[in-house]
Design a protein around this motif. Structure first.
Motif, PDB file in Angstrom:
ATOM      1  N   GLU B  46       0.842  -1.185   0.000  1.00  0.00           N
ATOM      2  CA  GLU B  46       0.000   0.000   0.000  1.00  0.00           C
ATOM      3  C   GLU B  46       0.884   1.242   0.000  1.00  0.00           C
ATOM      4  O   GLU B  46       1.610   1.482   0.952  1.00  0.00           O
ATOM      5  CB  GLU B  46      -0.908   0.002   1.227  1.00  0.00           C
ATOM      6  CG  GLU B  46      -2.065   0.962   1.056  1.00  0.00           C
ATOM      7  CD  GLU B  46      -2.896   1.072   2.324  1.00  0.00           C
ATOM      8  OE1 GLU B  46      -3.017   0.066   3.043  1.00  0.00           O
ATOM      9  OE2 GLU B  46      -3.398   2.183   2.582  1.00  0.00           O
ATOM     10  N   PRO B  47       0.869   2.028  -1.063  1.00  0.00           N
ATOM     11  CA  PRO B  47       1.687   3.235  -1.071  1.00  0.00           C
ATOM     12  C   PRO B  47       1.078   4.310  -0.171  1.00  0.00           C
ATOM     13  O   PRO B  47      -0.138   4.462  -0.128  1.00  0.00           O
ATOM     14  CB  PRO B  47       1.654   3.692  -2.538  1.00  0.00           C
ATOM     15  CG  PRO B  47       0.924   2.639  -3.290  1.00  0.00           C
ATOM     16  CD  PRO B  47       0.131   1.855  -2.312  1.00  0.00           C
ATOM     17  N   LEU B  49       1.286   8.225   0.201  1.00  0.00           N
ATOM     18  CA  LEU B  49       1.803   9.345  -0.588  1.00  0.00           C
ATOM     19  C   LEU B  49       1.696  10.658   0.173  1.00  0.00           C
ATOM     20  O   LEU B  49       1.138  10.722   1.259  1.00  0.00           O
ATOM     21  CB  LEU B  49       1.021   9.453  -1.896  1.00  0.00           C
ATOM     22  CG  LEU B  49       0.913   8.178  -2.719  1.00  0.00           C
ATOM     23  CD1 LEU B  49      -0.011   8.385  -3.890  1.00  0.00           C
ATOM     24  CD2 LEU B  49       2.273   7.742  -3.188  1.00  0.00           C
ATOM     25  N   GLY B  50       2.226  11.699  -0.430  1.00  0.00           N
ATOM     26  CA  GLY B  50       2.014  13.039   0.092  1.00  0.00           C
ATOM     27  C   GLY B  50       3.182  13.633   0.847  1.00  0.00           C
ATOM     28  O   GLY B  50       3.067  14.728   1.380  1.00  0.00           O
ATOM     29  N   PHE B 340       1.583   8.570 -11.423  1.00  0.00           N
ATOM     30  CA  PHE B 340       0.489   8.295 -10.487  1.00  0.00           C
ATOM     31  C   PHE B 340      -0.275   7.042 -10.895  1.00  0.00           C
ATOM     32  O   PHE B 340      -0.533   6.160 -10.074  1.00  0.00           O
ATOM     33  CB  PHE B 340      -0.439   9.513 -10.455  1.00  0.00           C
ATOM     34  CG  PHE B 340      -1.517   9.458  -9.421  1.00  0.00           C
ATOM     35  CD1 PHE B 340      -1.200   9.459  -8.081  1.00  0.00           C
ATOM     36  CD2 PHE B 340      -2.850   9.413  -9.794  1.00  0.00           C
ATOM     37  CE1 PHE B 340      -2.195   9.409  -7.119  1.00  0.00           C
ATOM     38  CE2 PHE B 340      -3.848   9.363  -8.852  1.00  0.00           C
ATOM     39  CZ  PHE B 340      -3.523   9.356  -7.505  1.00  0.00           C
ATOM     40  N   SER B 344      -0.137   2.736  -9.443  1.00  0.00           N
ATOM     41  CA  SER B 344      -1.286   1.971  -8.957  1.00  0.00           C
ATOM     42  C   SER B 344      -1.227   0.498  -9.379  1.00  0.00           C
ATOM     43  O   SER B 344      -1.918  -0.328  -8.800  1.00  0.00           O
ATOM     44  CB  SER B 344      -2.595   2.623  -9.412  1.00  0.00           C
ATOM     45  OG  SER B 344      -2.706   2.593 -10.809  1.00  0.00           O
TER      46      SER B 344
END
Lengths: 153, 374
Positions: B46-47, B49-50, B340, B344
């Motif tokens: 599970e990535p 991000l941010g 992006f 996924s």
């Protein structure tokens, strides 16, 4: 397939669709949010359309209404369509997810939820993607108050 | 009782979480992956991000169109010229201006050099990720030559800002043509060297062949683009399908491999080096004379409407969606970044493989974190 032919096929699915080609290079169709999921499913499944590639999913705040814009392409026929869905409920906006039709929507819908607060029904993992869990408000909404100039300096 | 059953009944296994990143060298930037593992085997990725999200889309709503061009450098910094080009093309589309032929050709040459530089860096780092340090030095030696060319003509090595809406910021340097030709001659002898050093290596092949397989259907559904999708046999080259700039004037092949594993994604990029070289070679002797820009108004106001421009960066399809209400700022501007969507697919293709393979898979997806975080 030309835009007219695409429009001709889709018109028969529902009588609540609004088509427009003005101010855009694509054929735009505005779908009532109750019918979004079934229309999207048909767009992908129809053998003459085969819109299998969702290349852009954009959240947008039109001022009164919030909305989502889906840019679709068929990798077989290379024709495009833009699907738009609107919701006037700013407190608790709800739109059906399309993430089981196009898997890419899962991440993109999380991004829209993060910045616009639009909730997607039946989304497998809806949560803030970029911002921290305790962030207040939705920064890309037009009425977002950025009191401490956190977003824009 | 079979051997496997015997082991299972005597040794209890349980799943647990570990963090990969945000400071892990193999994540190429500040990306955190939350791994669910059972021993060495990955059950879920599970990535998170941010970490370096700079709200570029929000800043764009404040800035003028000329200023927006400069922000796009900082997304996928290895394709900075192509990102700039995307914004310039969408503004030119809105203003309904056609840039001079000279501009189109120069933009295409620099875009292809950017792609070569990006793939060079990727190749060096790819080798390093699977344990071959030498590749890094080989690749940077060649990439340096391109950066020097950029420095001379554009004034910067990485974030070039060479495009402006309506054309180019200034003309090419007098040395440009000669240096690019020198580079072509040099690099043609180096790609076979890359192959000898890494592609044919047995250890490398074992690390990549049959690992991280992405099917064609999944690639389309996940919105993968660029070499990641083309490694699975999806024809998705925007340069071919929705041609822009001078790509309709050159002959090149879209590189496709159908296996969908890490090795085929690798081979796509190596082959693309040859294709990019060929594009540059076809154009470098035929740069038309003419103006380098069309003067636009100091304050650009796009007519009311929606505009969309797609370009092929080194990582895949970059889309710029502009919704204008007729003012000097966009009402809404969205970047559909290739990284992006490509990220996924990671959970899908890494499930069931070993932790060591995840690093190789990530390397072939070739993510650039600022492109994902924007």
């Amino acid at each position: 397939m030309t835009n007219q032919e695409i429009q001709h096929i889709i018109t028969s699915w529902s009588d609540k669709l609004e088509f427009s080609e003005e101010e855009s290079e694509f054929l735009n169709v505005t779908v009532p949010k109750e019918e979004l999921y079934t229309i999207c499913k048909q767009l992908k499944a129809d053998t003459n359309l085969k819109f299998d590639y969702l290349f852009c999913l954009t959240g947008i705040d039109w001022g009164e209404e919030l909305g989502v814009i889906y840019h679709l392409e068929s990798t077989t026929f290379r024709h495009n369509i833009v699907v738009k869905v609107k919701t006037a409920d700013r407190e608790n906006p709800m739109v059906d997810t399309v993430s089981d039709i196009w898997y890419t929507a899962e991440f993109h819908e999380m991004e829209v939820f993060d910045f616009f607060g639009i909730k997607f029904n039946n989304h497998p993992n809806l949560k803030r993607l970029f911002l921290p869990e305790d962030w207040e408000g939705y920064p890309l909404r037009k009425d977002y108050v950025d009191e401490i100039n956190m977003v824009i300096k | 009782m079979s051997k496997d059953q015997l082991i299972k009944s005597n040794f209890k296994t349980e799943e647990y979480f570990i963090n990969m990143g945000p400071q892990h060298p193999a994540t190429h930037g500040v990306l955190r992956l939350i791994l669910t593992i059972d021993g060495e085997i990955i059950r879920n990725v599970e990535p998170d991000l941010g970490y370096i999200h700079r709200s570029i889309e929000k800043m764009c709503e404040r800035d003028s169109y000329q200023q927006i061009v400069h922000l796009t450098d900082r997304m996928d910094y290895l394709s900075s010229h192509i990102n700039n080009e995307a914004v310039c093309l969408v503004v030119e589309k809105g203003l309904e201006i056609e840039v001079p032929e000279r501009v189109k050709v120069i933009r295409t040459i620099i875009a292809e050099l950017t792609r070569i530089a990006s793939h060079c860096l990727w190749w060096g780092v790819m080798g390093m990720d699977v344990g071959a340090l030498t590749t890094y030095f080989y690749a940077f030696r060649d990439r340096e030559m391109i950066n020097d060319i950029f420095e001379e003509t554009c004034g910067a090595r990485l974030t070039m800002n060479y495009n402006i809406p309506g054309g180019l910021m200034f003309d090419i340097h007098p040395n440009f043509v000669k240096r690019v030709k020198d580079f072509i001659t040099h690099f043609k002898t180096k790609i076979p060297e890359y192959d000898r050093l890494l592609t044919g290596n047995v250890i490398f092949q074992k690390r990549t062949k049959g690992i991280g397989v992405l099917t064609k259907e999944d690639a389309i559904s996940f919105g993968a683009s660029g070499p990641v999708a083309r490694g699975s046999g999806v024809s998705c080259d925007i340069r071919k399908i929705h041609s822009y700039s001078a790509y309709d004037k050159v002959n090149f092949n879209e590189v496709l491999f159908s296996e969908g594993d890490s090795l085929s994604r690798y081979k796509v990029r190596i082959q693309e080096l040859w294709e990019s070289l060929s594009i540059v070679e076809q154009l470098i002797d035929n740069i038309p004379e003419g103006d380098i820009k069309i003067q636009t108004k100091a304050v650009i106001k796009l007519p009311k409407g929606e505009y969309y421009q797609r370009v092929e960066t080194a990582r895949g399809e970059l889309g710029v969606y502009v919704n204008s209400t007729g003012t000097k700022n966009p009402y809404r501007l969205k970047f559909r970044s290739p990284g992006f969507s490509n990220l996924s697919v990671l959970n899908k293709i890494a499930k069931g493989s070993k932790i060591g393979d995840l690093v190789a898979i990530m390397a072939t997806i070739d993510i650039v974190v600022p492109d994902i975080d924007r």
